[in-house]
Design a protein around this motif. Structure first.
Motif, PDB file in Angstrom:
ATOM      1  N   TYR A  91     -37.261 -18.822 -26.949  1.00 28.04           N
ATOM      2  CA  TYR A  91     -36.523 -18.566 -25.717  1.00 28.04           C
ATOM      3  C   TYR A  91     -37.371 -19.032 -24.539  1.00 28.04           C
ATOM      4  O   TYR A  91     -38.594 -18.843 -24.523  1.00 28.04           O
ATOM      5  N   TYR A  92     -36.694 -19.600 -23.522  1.00 25.11           N
ATOM      6  CA  TYR A  92     -37.397 -20.104 -22.344  1.00 25.11           C
ATOM      7  C   TYR A  92     -36.710 -19.637 -21.062  1.00 25.11           C
ATOM      8  O   TYR A  92     -35.473 -19.538 -21.016  1.00 25.11           O
ATOM      9  N   ASN A  93     -37.530 -19.359 -20.059  1.00 24.90           N
ATOM     10  CA  ASN A  93     -37.050 -19.193 -18.690  1.00 24.90           C
ATOM     11  C   ASN A  93     -37.094 -20.604 -18.107  1.00 24.90           C
ATOM     12  O   ASN A  93     -38.133 -21.058 -17.635  1.00 24.90           O
ATOM     13  N   ARG A  94     -35.976 -21.298 -18.149  1.00 23.78           N
ATOM     14  CA  ARG A  94     -35.940 -22.750 -17.943  1.00 23.78           C
ATOM     15  C   ARG A  94     -35.192 -23.112 -16.664  1.00 23.78           C
ATOM     16  O   ARG A  94     -34.018 -22.755 -16.493  1.00 23.78           O
ATOM     17  N   LEU A  95     -35.884 -23.809 -15.780  1.00 16.69           N
ATOM     18  CA  LEU A  95     -35.249 -24.346 -14.581  1.00 16.69           C
ATOM     19  C   LEU A  95     -34.557 -25.653 -14.922  1.00 16.69           C
ATOM     20  O   LEU A  95     -35.152 -26.537 -15.543  1.00 16.69           O
ATOM     21  N   ILE A  96     -33.300 -25.745 -14.502  1.00 20.70           N
ATOM     22  CA  ILE A  96     -32.501 -26.947 -14.732  1.00 20.70           C
ATOM     23  C   ILE A  96     -32.345 -27.704 -13.420  1.00 20.70           C
ATOM     24  O   ILE A  96     -31.985 -27.118 -12.396  1.00 20.70           O
ATOM     25  N   TRP A  97     -32.605 -28.989 -13.463  1.00 20.38           N
ATOM     26  CA  TRP A  97     -32.406 -29.868 -12.309  1.00 20.38           C
ATOM     27  C   TRP A  97     -31.192 -30.738 -12.629  1.00 20.38           C
ATOM     28  O   TRP A  97     -31.289 -31.739 -13.332  1.00 20.38           O
ATOM     29  N   MET A  98     -30.010 -30.290 -12.157  1.00 19.00           N
ATOM     30  CA  MET A  98     -28.748 -30.908 -12.550  1.00 19.00           C
ATOM     31  C   MET A  98     -28.243 -31.847 -11.459  1.00 19.00           C
ATOM     32  O   MET A  98     -28.028 -31.437 -10.319  1.00 19.00           O
ATOM     33  N   ARG A  99     -28.040 -33.105 -11.833  1.00 18.69           N
ATOM     34  CA  ARG A  99     -27.550 -34.107 -10.884  1.00 18.69           C
ATOM     35  C   ARG A  99     -26.025 -34.180 -10.899  1.00 18.69           C
ATOM     36  O   ARG A  99     -25.369 -33.714 -11.837  1.00 18.69           O
ATOM     37  N   ALA A 100     -25.473 -34.826  -9.873  1.00 12.42           N
ATOM     38  CA  ALA A 100     -24.018 -34.916  -9.726  1.00 12.42           C
ATOM     39  C   ALA A 100     -23.369 -35.706 -10.850  1.00 12.42           C
ATOM     40  O   ALA A 100     -22.187 -35.488 -11.162  1.00 12.42           O
ATOM     41  N   PRO A 140     -40.303 -28.401  -8.664  1.00 14.30           N
ATOM     42  CA  PRO A 140     -39.710 -27.065  -8.780  1.00 14.30           C
ATOM     43  C   PRO A 140     -40.532 -26.158  -9.697  1.00 14.30           C
ATOM     44  O   PRO A 140     -40.978 -26.582 -10.763  1.00 14.30           O
ATOM     45  N   MET A 141     -40.712 -24.914  -9.258  1.00 10.39           N
ATOM     46  CA  MET A 141     -41.464 -23.918 -10.010  1.00 10.39           C
ATOM     47  C   MET A 141     -40.676 -22.611 -10.064  1.00 10.39           C
ATOM     48  O   MET A 141     -39.631 -22.475  -9.403  1.00 10.39           O
ATOM     49  N   ILE A 142     -41.192 -21.625 -10.809  1.00 10.85           N
ATOM     50  CA  ILE A 142     -40.462 -20.378 -11.028  1.00 10.85           C
ATOM     51  C   ILE A 142     -41.342 -19.179 -10.721  1.00 10.85           C
ATOM     52  O   ILE A 142     -42.380 -18.980 -11.355  1.00 10.85           O
ATOM     53  N   CYS A 143     -40.967 -18.399  -9.748  1.00 11.29           N
ATOM     54  CA  CYS A 143     -41.445 -17.055  -9.428  1.00 11.29           C
ATOM     55  C   CYS A 143     -42.961 -16.882  -9.547  1.00 11.29           C
ATOM     56  O   CYS A 143     -43.713 -17.261  -8.662  1.00 11.29           O
ATOM     57  N   TYR A 144     -43.437 -16.310 -10.643  1.00  8.33           N
ATOM     58  CA  TYR A 144     -44.840 -15.940 -10.843  1.00  8.33           C
ATOM     59  C   TYR A 144     -45.778 -17.139 -10.705  1.00  8.33           C
ATOM     60  O   TYR A 144     -46.958 -16.989 -10.387  1.00  8.33           O
ATOM     61  N   ASP A 145     -45.261 -18.361 -10.926  1.00  7.36           N
ATOM     62  CA  ASP A 145     -46.063 -19.574 -10.726  1.00  7.36           C
ATOM     63  C   ASP A 145     -46.668 -19.611  -9.329  1.00  7.36           C
ATOM     64  O   ASP A 145     -47.739 -20.213  -9.132  1.00  7.36           O
ATOM     65  N   LEU A 146     -45.991 -19.006  -8.356  1.00  4.76           N
ATOM     66  CA  LEU A 146     -46.446 -19.035  -6.968  1.00  4.76           C
ATOM     67  C   LEU A 146     -47.866 -18.502  -6.804  1.00  4.76           C
ATOM     68  O   LEU A 146     -48.588 -18.913  -5.890  1.00  4.76           O
ATOM     69  N   ARG A 147     -48.288 -17.599  -7.675  1.00  3.17           N
ATOM     70  CA  ARG A 147     -49.602 -16.966  -7.544  1.00  3.17           C
ATOM     71  C   ARG A 147     -50.755 -17.848  -8.040  1.00  3.17           C
ATOM     72  O   ARG A 147     -51.915 -17.449  -7.921  1.00  3.17           O
ATOM     73  N   LEU A 161     -41.988 -31.729  -1.562  1.00  6.49           N
ATOM     74  CA  LEU A 161     -41.267 -30.460  -1.465  1.00  6.49           C
ATOM     75  C   LEU A 161     -41.564 -29.636  -2.708  1.00  6.49           C
ATOM     76  O   LEU A 161     -41.376 -30.102  -3.827  1.00  6.49           O
ATOM     77  N   LEU A 162     -42.036 -28.423  -2.477  1.00 10.69           N
ATOM     78  CA  LEU A 162     -42.267 -27.462  -3.554  1.00 10.69           C
ATOM     79  C   LEU A 162     -41.171 -26.409  -3.481  1.00 10.69           C
ATOM     80  O   LEU A 162     -40.899 -25.852  -2.409  1.00 10.69           O
ATOM     81  N   ILE A 163     -40.538 -26.131  -4.614  1.00  8.18           N
ATOM     82  CA  ILE A 163     -39.471 -25.129  -4.688  1.00  8.18           C
ATOM     83  C   ILE A 163     -39.917 -23.993  -5.598  1.00  8.18           C
ATOM     84  O   ILE A 163     -40.434 -24.234  -6.693  1.00  8.18           O
ATOM     85  N   ILE A 164     -39.700 -22.764  -5.144  1.00  5.54           N
ATOM     86  CA  ILE A 164     -39.957 -21.586  -5.969  1.00  5.54           C
ATOM     87  C   ILE A 164     -38.656 -20.804  -6.083  1.00  5.54           C
ATOM     88  O   ILE A 164     -38.140 -20.298  -5.084  1.00  5.54           O
ATOM     89  N   VAL A 165     -38.088 -20.720  -7.291  1.00  4.93           N
ATOM     90  CA  VAL A 165     -36.914 -19.871  -7.511  1.00  4.93           C
ATOM     91  C   VAL A 165     -37.409 -18.561  -8.117  1.00  4.93           C
ATOM     92  O   VAL A 165     -38.310 -18.561  -8.962  1.00  4.93           O
ATOM     93  N   ALA A 166     -36.833 -17.433  -7.688  1.00  5.45           N
ATOM     94  CA  ALA A 166     -37.490 -16.170  -8.020  1.00  5.45           C
ATOM     95  C   ALA A 166     -36.529 -15.001  -8.172  1.00  5.45           C
ATOM     96  O   ALA A 166     -35.394 -15.017  -7.696  1.00  5.45           O
ATOM     97  N   ASN A 167     -37.053 -13.973  -8.868  1.00  8.16           N
ATOM     98  CA  ASN A 167     -36.571 -12.591  -8.818  1.00  8.16           C
ATOM     99  C   ASN A 167     -37.801 -11.774  -8.437  1.00  8.16           C
ATOM    100  O   ASN A 167     -38.442 -11.133  -9.273  1.00  8.16           O
TER     101      ASN A 167
END
Length: 258
Positions: A91-100, A140-147, A161-167
């Motif tokens: 199982y992965y917490n996976r960021l998807i970069w979806m194009r048009a 693009p990165m995910i939440c805890y990566d920010l630390r 551009l750095l992106i952080i998506v988070a909970n």
């Protein structure tokens, strides 16, 4: 390289309810009235940040990726956010970069939140993703990566551009509000952090605090506590001018990961 229009969705997430989340987010995104290049959703936007992967994980051709393809095509832009994915036996917490056009790339969260036992459920990624969007290099990165600044290090100006998506919970919101400007200034890049709002299924409150910071640490966008769909512009010339005026990244230490 041209100016980039970005839309962020800071929203309440319905706990472990994929259908309701996709319906709500689709409805919220229908309020976009201007052309945008990129829509950013929070971490695990279809479920909330849950360890119930066995029940909620989807394959890469599942309903959430199909929905992302529909949204990207409808708004003729890239849409990104992370999803619970089952790939093989993991199982992965996976960021998807979806194009048009329906093509996509992905990033698996590198730093799993051990305090929440995320590492007991999910497998960690080991590769960064840097993608091109209208001449911008985006990481693009995910939440805890920010630390972890070494993992986010902008060696040789690899990204703009750095992106952080988070909970990211409200109880540690000060850390979020401090680390995002630090990452922007030290890497001479725009940073966008997109978080959720409201209580999750564990009664943890999230205040959002979604934000965009420019390479000089100035706030372009900030929102707390309420749902928001907002579009703003990243100025390419400001980025170029900042790097040209103060090229301190040329003096950075160089290293690689083993």
């Amino acid at each position: 390289m041209e100016n980039l229009k970005v839309t962020v969705f800071q929203g309440h997430l319905f706990w472990e309810n994929t259908d309701k989340n996709l319906q709500n987010i689709g409805f919220r995104l229908s309020s976009i009235r201007t052309k945008t290049d990129l829509i950013i959703l929070p971490e695990m936007f279809s479920t909330g940040f849950t360890m119930n992967a066995e029940k909620l994980a989807e394959p890469m051709n599942g309903k959430t990726l199909q929905w992302m393809q529909q949204m990207a095509a409808r708004h003729t832009c890239v849409i990104t956010g992370s999803v619970i994915i089952k790939d093989g036996d993991s199982y992965y917490n996976r960021l998807i970069w979806m194009r048009a056009d329906g093509s996509y790339e992905y990033y698996d969260k590198k730093h799993l939140f051990t305090l929440g036992k995320e590492h007991h459920t999910y497998s960690a990624g080991d590769k960064r993703l840097i993608v091109d969007l209208n001449g911008w290099k985006v990481c693009p990165m995910i939440c805890y990566d920010l630390r972890f600044p070494a993992w986010l290090r902008n060696n040789n100006q690899e990204y703009d551009l750095l992106i952080i998506v988070a909970n990211w919970p409200e109880r540690r919101a000060l850390h979020w509000r401090s680390l995002i400007p630090a990452r922007a200034i030290e890497n001479q890049t725009y940073v966008i952090g997109v978080n959720r709002v409201g209580h999750d299924g564990n009664e943890v409150y999230h205040s959002g605090d979604s934000t965009c910071i420019d390479p000089n640490g100035n706030v372009i966008y900030y929102k707390r506590d309420e749902e928001d769909v907002y579009t703003f512009t990243l100025n390419a010339e400001e980025l170029i001018k900042t790097r040209r005026a103060l090229p301190f990244l040329n003096d950075a230490d160089h290293f690689t990961f083993n």
